[in-house]
Design an enzyme around this catalytic site. Sequence first.
Site, PDB file in Angstrom:
ATOM      1  N   ARG E  17     -17.680 -13.431 -20.783  1.00 54.62           N
ATOM      2  CA  ARG E  17     -16.883 -14.869 -20.565  1.00 54.62           C
ATOM      3  C   ARG E  17     -17.390 -14.964 -19.031  1.00 54.62           C
ATOM      4  O   ARG E  17     -16.738 -14.284 -18.326  1.00 54.62           O
ATOM      5  CB  ARG E  17     -16.052 -15.135 -21.125  1.00 54.62           C
ATOM      6  N   ASN E  73      -0.553 -14.324 -22.567  1.00 50.84           N
ATOM      7  CA  ASN E  73      -1.602 -14.727 -22.003  1.00 50.84           C
ATOM      8  C   ASN E  73      -2.366 -16.166 -23.046  1.00 50.84           C
ATOM      9  O   ASN E  73      -3.145 -16.102 -23.696  1.00 50.84           O
ATOM     10  CB  ASN E  73      -2.874 -14.579 -21.185  1.00 50.84           C
ATOM     11  N   HIS E  79      -3.011 -25.508 -23.737  1.00 49.50           N
ATOM     12  CA  HIS E  79      -3.206 -27.002 -22.996  1.00 49.50           C
ATOM     13  C   HIS E  79      -2.587 -27.800 -24.080  1.00 49.50           C
ATOM     14  O   HIS E  79      -2.715 -28.808 -23.914  1.00 49.50           O
ATOM     15  CB  HIS E  79      -4.445 -27.257 -22.758  1.00 49.50           C
ATOM     16  N   ASP E  86       6.976 -24.156 -29.828  1.00 52.54           N
ATOM     17  CA  ASP E  86       8.236 -24.484 -30.740  1.00 52.54           C
ATOM     18  C   ASP E  86       8.379 -22.828 -30.939  1.00 52.54           C
ATOM     19  O   ASP E  86       9.537 -21.763 -31.640  1.00 52.54           O
ATOM     20  CB  ASP E  86       7.503 -25.048 -31.924  1.00 52.54           C
ATOM     21  N   GLU E  97       4.157 -16.408 -19.012  1.00 58.31           N
ATOM     22  CA  GLU E  97       2.255 -16.966 -19.437  1.00 58.31           C
ATOM     23  C   GLU E  97       2.115 -16.404 -18.091  1.00 58.31           C
ATOM     24  O   GLU E  97       2.173 -17.144 -16.554  1.00 58.31           O
ATOM     25  CB  GLU E  97       2.879 -18.632 -19.353  1.00 58.31           C
ATOM     26  N   ILE E 100      -5.479 -15.948 -16.346  1.00 55.98           N
ATOM     27  CA  ILE E 100      -6.280 -14.834 -15.166  1.00 55.98           C
ATOM     28  C   ILE E 100      -6.974 -15.772 -13.622  1.00 55.98           C
ATOM     29  O   ILE E 100      -7.024 -15.581 -12.814  1.00 55.98           O
ATOM     30  CB  ILE E 100      -7.458 -14.192 -16.030  1.00 55.98           C
ATOM     31  N   SER E 101      -7.194 -16.850 -13.824  1.00 54.79           N
ATOM     32  CA  SER E 101      -8.096 -17.773 -13.273  1.00 54.79           C
ATOM     33  C   SER E 101      -6.753 -19.144 -13.031  1.00 54.79           C
ATOM     34  O   SER E 101      -6.019 -18.706 -13.603  1.00 54.79           O
ATOM     35  CB  SER E 101      -9.327 -18.267 -13.877  1.00 54.79           C
ATOM     36  N   ARG E 110      -6.760 -28.327 -17.748  1.00 52.63           N
ATOM     37  CA  ARG E 110      -6.535 -26.948 -17.469  1.00 52.63           C
ATOM     38  C   ARG E 110      -5.557 -27.099 -16.790  1.00 52.63           C
ATOM     39  O   ARG E 110      -4.524 -25.877 -16.706  1.00 52.63           O
ATOM     40  CB  ARG E 110      -7.327 -26.063 -16.880  1.00 52.63           C
TER      41      ARG E 110
END
Lengths: 143, 143, 143, 143, 143, 143, 143, 143, 143, 143, 143, 143
Positions: E17, E73, E79, E86, E97, E100-101, E110
């Site tokens: 990806r 992650n 988003h 919940d 949380e 990576i980017s 984002r």
Amino acid sequence: MKVLVLNGPNINFLGIREKNIYGTVNYENLCSYIKENAERLHIDVDIKQSNIEGELINIIQDAYQKYDYIVINPGAYTHYSIALFDAIKSVSIPTIEVHISNIHSREEFRRKSVTAPACKGQLCGFGIYGYIMALEAICSGLE
Amino acid sequence: MKVLVLNGPNINFLGIREKNIYGTVNYENLCSYIKENAERLHIDVDIKQSNIEGELINIIQDAYQKYDYIVINPGAYTHYSIALFDAIKSVSIPTIEVHISNIHSREEFRRKSVTAPACKGQLCGFGIYGYIMALEAICSGLE
Amino acid sequence: MKVLVLNGPNINFLGIREKNIYGTVNYENLCSYIKENAERLHIDVDIKQSNIEGELINIIQDAYQKYDYIVINPGAYTHYSIALFDAIKSVSIPTIEVHISNIHSREEFRRKSVTAPACKGQLCGFGIYGYIMALEAICSGLE
Amino acid sequence: MKVLVLNGPNINFLGIREKNIYGTVNYENLCSYIKENAERLHIDVDIKQSNIEGELINIIQDAYQKYDYIVINPGAYTHYSIALFDAIKSVSIPTIEVHISNIHSREEFRRKSVTAPACKGQLCGFGIYGYIMALEAICSGLE
Amino acid sequence: MKVLVLNGPNINFLGIREKNIYGTVNYENLCSYIKENAERLHIDVDIKQSNIEGELINIIQDAYQKYDYIVINPGAYTHYSIALFDAIKSVSIPTIEVHISNIHSREEFRRKSVTAPACKGQLCGFGIYGYIMALEAICSGLE
Amino acid sequence: MKVLVLNGPNINFLGIREKNIYGTVNYENLCSYIKENAERLHIDVDIKQSNIEGELINIIQDAYQKYDYIVINPGAYTHYSIALFDAIKSVSIPTIEVHISNIHSREEFRRKSVTAPACKGQLCGFGIYGYIMALEAICSGLE
Amino acid sequence: MKVLVLNGPNINFLGIREKNIYGTVNYENLCSYIKENAERLHIDVDIKQSNIEGELINIIQDAYQKYDYIVINPGAYTHYSIALFDAIKSVSIPTIEVHISNIHSREEFRRKSVTAPACKGQLCGFGIYGYIMALEAICSGLE
Amino acid sequence: MKVLVLNGPNINFLGIREKNIYGTVNYENLCSYIKENAERLHIDVDIKQSNIEGELINIIQDAYQKYDYIVINPGAYTHYSIALFDAIKSVSIPTIEVHISNIHSREEFRRKSVTAPACKGQLCGFGIYGYIMALEAICSGLE
Amino acid sequence: MKVLVLNGPNINFLGIREKNIYGTVNYENLCSYIKENAERLHIDVDIKQSNIEGELINIIQDAYQKYDYIVINPGAYTHYSIALFDAIKSVSIPTIEVHISNIHSREEFRRKSVTAPACKGQLCGFGIYGYIMALEAICSGLE
Amino acid sequence: MKVLVLNGPNINFLGIREKNIYGTVNYENLCSYIKENAERLHIDVDIKQSNIEGELINIIQDAYQKYDYIVINPGAYTHYSIALFDAIKSVSIPTIEVHISNIHSREEFRRKSVTAPACKGQLCGFGIYGYIMALEAICSGLE
Amino acid sequence: MKVLVLNGPNINFLGIREKNIYGTVNYENLCSYIKENAERLHIDVDIKQSNIEGELINIIQDAYQKYDYIVINPGAYTHYSIALFDAIKSVSIPTIEVHISNIHSREEFRRKSVTAPACKGQLCGFGIYGYIMALEAICSGLE
Amino acid sequence: MKVLVLNGPNINFLGIREKNIYGTVNYENLCSYIKENAERLHIDVDIKQSNIEGELINIIQDAYQKYDYIVINPGAYTHYSIALFDAIKSVSIPTIEVHISNIHSREEFRRKSVTAPACKGQLCGFGIYGYIMALEAICSGLE
């Protein structure tokens, strides 16, 4: 033909209130002016006024099956009274919304009418002559 | 008294276009109807139409110092043409905005008029009779 | 079957204009390409172009009762021309909206089409082949 | 050429679901219709469906290096699934987004496609023929 | 100390990806890298992944009273998944949380995390090392 | 390796300021804590603080070609200082944004970071340990 | 060096139109003023004006490969004409946007320029001298 | 009369999850409570739960022509699942939306229900008794 | 004629800072360039710079009754400093706002100037030559 | 147990008003229906109605320490009356908000309830049976 | 009782600055006026002013444990300085926000105060007498 | 000097209503407190209260030419009553708006005052002492 002319909050302070916007004619003069013209047009007119949102609704409900048309100037309630919108829809009497000043050339919040979608038509910016325009529209056979 | 009646885009398709909204009278009928009433009211009327935003501006500019009043139905340009707003302001001719349908009871985007703040007054929802209301307002001495 | 292919502003600058987005084929090539395919599909096609919003409306009105379908690429007018939306609605001709580039992967303001709700369908991102897809959809008996 | 046709939530209820919008053809008919056309076009097609957002992602990931193209109808996920957007981007397979109805003439929330920016192109409003348009676009050498 | 590392949609396509954003390390490498570091830090780690929003919730619920911490992650679900928000709140396990980017230097959508308010802390932009930072934060006695 | 730790407005009131959010450790303790850890990590650290937006920019500019990394906690300026964003971009020093509290679980206006897009990464919610996480990320060879 | 000065809607009513905003110089004077200065600067200038959005696009397209620079005052189209934005992008001629009045100190809707992002630079508020500033910028070797 | 009671994400963590909001009754108790009351009301009830959006859709589709009514608590999916909205519309089974807590007195994002417009009615804030209210409404002959 | 040239945050990093946007000329060169041109134009110029919003206000206040004009590049403060807007208004010195880059073709947040409404005019996108344009506008008798 | 049933504007026009939405039962029937059921449930009920926002507040204030519960249908005031919200909060009487129609499937402005956050619970879409549901909820020991 | 009166940007230009809004009294007069009244009220007052946001924070921090109350006029920082909001919260000194003009009858952006939520109370529109009102409120035993 | 103190909806429930916000003093105490202070200040005061928006307008209209000043606490009508705004403007009596609580530190919707732009000044957060501050401001010669 029976027509109810209904004025909302602060319209009764015409001639006192911000004259540069609303003119110098006072409320009694407005009523006479409407009545004279109604007579000329062979309209049986009643003029009512209230500063109270819910009383305006009461008057609209009382008009049910008594009047053929309503001419309404909802004043400031124009811009937020969903209850008035509902009332006009409830009685199914064809209604014309009138504003003395041009609501589009004033504060931003005056540009949106919450009540107009329940009405047959709307007119604004013609001063007190706007009421007569509404009466003549009724006479012309507003379908 | 010289009055320019100016119709914007798609008004010339009256009678063809969405009849449930705009009625079945066609554009030629509308023009005759306006002319007959103008004659009755001793108004010297010219009726023009264009689908082109800028041509409407050209016509408004040509009206400068030639007409006493403008009656305009800017059609869809009502809702986004700042250029038309500027044109009306530029010529300083008192202008009345007319809409055949009640723009407040249709799509959300039709409720805001970009051009109305440049006008003297606005009316909507009275069908083609709205043009005559505008002419009569002019005769009544719209100040 | 008669089909009008109508191109809006700057489409005639194909092959000159931002080639990374719109490709290197020029407007004449596009027209030939459409005509060849129309012939293959036994469609009687006319291709028109204008940079002027109101002329596009004129052309659409002229199409009334003359064409069976319209294939339109409204260019930038896609994003704000309520007048074009009204025009397409006025003539009641089934219309397909075509965009050469994928309008969803460019500037935010290109993602909303004001005209598409008046159309039968919309397609974008297939380059100039999109026009042929529209023609073939018409042939396939778009109901 | 191998093509994956992937249908999202509620597409399998075609023919049952709001027929005035989606038509009366049922899902089995849709699949046969696609397969017949794929055969005609010499396309090796697989058709999959899931109501589960993440399973659609699983299927897209499984397609990686197995299919040359994807034709996707993400159903309601079109309007909010950033995860699907990411999945399409992840596998780098040219993808065409198809909608049966014209998403621009329905509820406001259907007009924005979150997934389309990850696709090569998008088409909507052509009924089930839209799937065939996508297949033909692929055959035509969608670059 | 037992820690669950939970990866959301498309994280399993790491290395395939959009490499310019996510780097060239593949998912298996990521898992080994996390496990080696967990061992170094004397953390008993389990790594799970799903593309399905509801399965991520299932896994979080299964973690209840079994794990001391969660490192999550949520991928694109970050988003919009109020359901994940919940779920994290439901199990009352301190959660970190990880992205990576740098989610703040990409698309506007984002930049908002729906899940972060349910977490102890959030970190982004450190590549796959971010997972190790989370593990070390846990070891340091995250209160 | 030289690292500048830069603290923005009100960070110097740690231990005095809203203790339920920021904890009871005071600013001197924070500085010692950072220095001890920097020493352990063989980092040559300088810690600076200012309440003045422009002085933070001055300090960042002074860092140009003197420091290898910046660890910044911009305090409230995080949420509106485009000038700080520009300053970080100007000096091209890899920068990590640290927040003591979880900015996502407080007032809505704290959830958006204007400065984070100019940074390499961001972390929040780990208390004062967040500074150490940033230093360790630097040591780990943040590329 | 050949420069096209292109004026949009209502600019030709300079000296007539809202003089408190646009000044008393009329359009002929403006043209002479530009020409005199162009001569002084050894620029070969053509001045064109149209009220029609699409004609402005036509003129811009005609300028392709004929002019080195364009100085444009798009008038009200500044605020909504994506078509003009596209046209300027299409011809790749460096363009300077000029406004006579300070668009930032008037109505809110005048503060956003849709066309400026396609231009090299923009200036406003300098009265008609703004055109000369643009010409001098061109002479100064605007790169 | 056959009724499907369908619970969405995290409802199965009742009694564990934020007890101040959702109460201390656990999910098994809720199921018994519903079943006892259904028996009392001579309703043939099935209770299903899933954390997976698409599985909820699967269950709704399976209900087609099997159940007379659906009582649904879509949990967090209430606020964004257009796919669930579509599913409820697809099966044309009268559906009642139930929420245990008063969704109007919590976070802003819980106040909008995306699914309610597809339902017959909605109720919230009555604790687990809300399910019984829905069942009784069904018995009362909800038309 | 005395003119104050006032530069805001990060302008002093010209030549270092994002060269693709701001060019390679450094701040000393900019100052010399302005001074040489001022001399040529017989302007008595002072150039000041600060990264601190409030110091820019101090400098503007000190300019009161000492300078005839101000040329200001407020840098990033352009987009949010109402305090600078107030300061410019307070001293009643005609002010020109200059930006080196075209603020309309960058990030969305740079397109709005909070300070421009307090200025006589604004120009952007002409590189450092923009400062000279401002000086020449002053000489030309900016009224 | 004493319960006040309070109806807002236009509810008294039930059976006259938009029957497709509100049904054909008139207001007297509604009152009898409520009373009969109250009797069955051993509830001492008073039913009041007003079109006036402030009278509704008066009635709520009069209920203070006299009633155990309020069942309110605030009609159109639901959507904007912060004053009613305050009144309900002021008297600390547990209150249930009832709507006859499903407010979520009508105009957008009806989907937000300003008063519901002050209530114990809300229900809508069950026709006049909704009042009975509220009474039964009260009997069931609404805590 | 020790009170700090703290004035923000441009307040020191009172009597010079927009006199129609702020009046003709100059800053020295304001200070004397405050001091005389403080003396009358037996308040030990210090008056400070800065144009620099961060210096205002410095002054507030210096006030910690030295002053019993703060009277602050944050000038334009009122509308965006989250840092000032944080500073007022940090020192836990009861603070009164004062504005000379009525911020509600000016530009839209002046109507929101970012700092007021951190204060005990706010007052505006009373001219310089507002400072005395604040001092008297303090004397009256503001709890 | 005659002053009208006018209280809006729910103010008469002081001492009953949310005591943590509004305090424990009841409405009678408030009235006595105001009267005692008015006497001390030689002000002839009348205190009126209504829960009805339109009655507040009636009272304001009755005040015309009878009172020198109005002190108004419009309660919740503050946030939406354009009719009250109009009424205050209509009578041209200098008016001070008072709120007992700090409207800026409560719900977001309480932060905007629709009525304040029609007033001379506004104050909030000083408890019932705010009324006395208003009276003293009047005595101090509020111009």
